[in-house]
Write an enzyme that holds these catalytic residues in place. Structure first.
Site, PDB file in Angstrom:
ATOM      1  N   HIS A  19       0.858  -1.184   0.000  1.00  0.00           N
ATOM      2  CA  HIS A  19       0.000   0.000   0.000  1.00  0.00           C
ATOM      3  C   HIS A  19       0.897   1.237   0.000  1.00  0.00           C
ATOM      4  CE1 HIS A  19      -3.546  -2.410   1.802  1.00  0.00           C
ATOM      5  NE2 HIS A  19      -3.715  -2.241   0.513  1.00  0.00           N
ATOM      6  N   GLY A  66      -2.210  -1.590  -8.324  1.00  0.00           N
ATOM      7  CA  GLY A  66      -3.236  -2.338  -7.595  1.00  0.00           C
ATOM      8  C   GLY A  66      -4.658  -1.871  -7.845  1.00  0.00           C
ATOM      9  N   ASP A  71      -3.787  -6.075  -8.473  1.00  0.00           N
ATOM     10  CA  ASP A  71      -4.078  -7.091  -7.456  1.00  0.00           C
ATOM     11  C   ASP A  71      -4.776  -8.289  -8.103  1.00  0.00           C
ATOM     12  OD1 ASP A  71      -3.125  -5.349  -5.483  1.00  0.00           O
ATOM     13  OD2 ASP A  71      -5.120  -4.602  -4.990  1.00  0.00           O
ATOM     14  N   ASP A  91      -1.120  -1.623   4.756  1.00  0.00           N
ATOM     15  CA  ASP A  91      -1.215  -0.585   5.789  1.00  0.00           C
ATOM     16  C   ASP A  91      -2.520  -0.758   6.552  1.00  0.00           C
ATOM     17  OD1 ASP A  91      -1.209   1.668   7.353  1.00  0.00           O
ATOM     18  OD2 ASP A  91      -0.712   3.047   5.706  1.00  0.00           O
ATOM     19  N   HIS A  98      -9.687   0.115  -2.668  1.00  0.00           N
ATOM     20  CA  HIS A  98      -9.791  -1.160  -3.386  1.00  0.00           C
ATOM     21  C   HIS A  98      -9.651  -2.349  -2.431  1.00  0.00           C
ATOM     22  CE1 HIS A  98      -5.510  -0.367  -3.208  1.00  0.00           C
ATOM     23  NE2 HIS A  98      -5.250  -1.591  -3.585  1.00  0.00           N
ATOM     24  N   ASP A 101     -10.497  -5.910  -3.525  1.00  0.00           N
ATOM     25  CA  ASP A 101      -9.471  -6.547  -4.360  1.00  0.00           C
ATOM     26  C   ASP A 101      -8.363  -7.137  -3.505  1.00  0.00           C
ATOM     27  OD1 ASP A 101     -10.831  -5.647  -6.654  1.00  0.00           O
ATOM     28  OD2 ASP A 101      -9.731  -3.750  -6.630  1.00  0.00           O
ATOM     29  N   ARG A 107      -7.416 -14.057  -0.252  1.00  0.00           N
ATOM     30  CA  ARG A 107      -8.232 -15.268  -0.279  1.00  0.00           C
ATOM     31  C   ARG A 107      -7.641 -16.286  -1.253  1.00  0.00           C
ATOM     32  NH1 ARG A 107     -11.874 -17.934  -3.011  1.00  0.00           N
ATOM     33  NH2 ARG A 107     -11.995 -16.482  -4.734  1.00  0.00           N
TER      34      ARG A 107
END
Length: 153
Positions: A19, A66, A71, A91, A98, A101, A107
């Protein structure tokens, strides 16, 4: 779901993501671990990849930024078994537009059972593992079995 064994290779493909508030920390971390990272293949989301390449000289396959889909590109590479390790300096104190995402990326890393580090300490532990430069067995979903079962319904 049934699982199968598939080893992660000794030479790993590592995804590097950060981030905005953690990009400098990831740059410093990469500089600190230059020798180890140079033995592997690196991918990064757009801005992060450019910053790491510029500050360390390490070659980085750069994807989109991202928020613009980077991402999700990394998630696709994880699902295709092209990414073997995810280093994601996120962060936790900043709101991320986002965020869905980011959660999808994490996941997929969990689904396909690849190592993930979300901060400098966990990234240091991953790189210092004896498994970092050797094959590492892992269990992952048996997608072909899953698909065969779904198609017989």
């Amino acid at each position: 779901m049934k699982t199968i064994q598939q080893a992660l290779p000794a030479k790993k493909t590592i995804a590097l993501v950060a981030h905005d508030g953690k990009k400098h920390a990831l740059e410093l971390w990469c500089s600190k671990h230059l020798n180890i990272l140079s033995q592997h293949t690196l991918y990064g989301t757009g801005t992060t990849g450019h910053l790491i390449e510029k500050s360390t000289g390490l070659p980085v396959h750069k994807l989109l930024s991202g928020p613009l889909g980077g991402d999700q590109q990394l998630g696709a590479l994880i699902a295709e078994h092209e990414i073997h390790l995810l280093i994601f300096f996120w962060d936790p104190l900043a709101s991320q537009p986002h965020d869905p995402d980011v959660k999808a990326l994490l996941r997929l890393a969990a689904v396909w059972n690849i190592p993930v580090a979300c901060n400098e300490s966990s990234a240091d532990m991953l790189l210092s593992s004896p498994l970092m430069n050797s094959q590492m067995p892992r269990e992952m979903p048996d997608y072909q079995g899953y698909l065969a079962q779904r198609l017989t319904i």
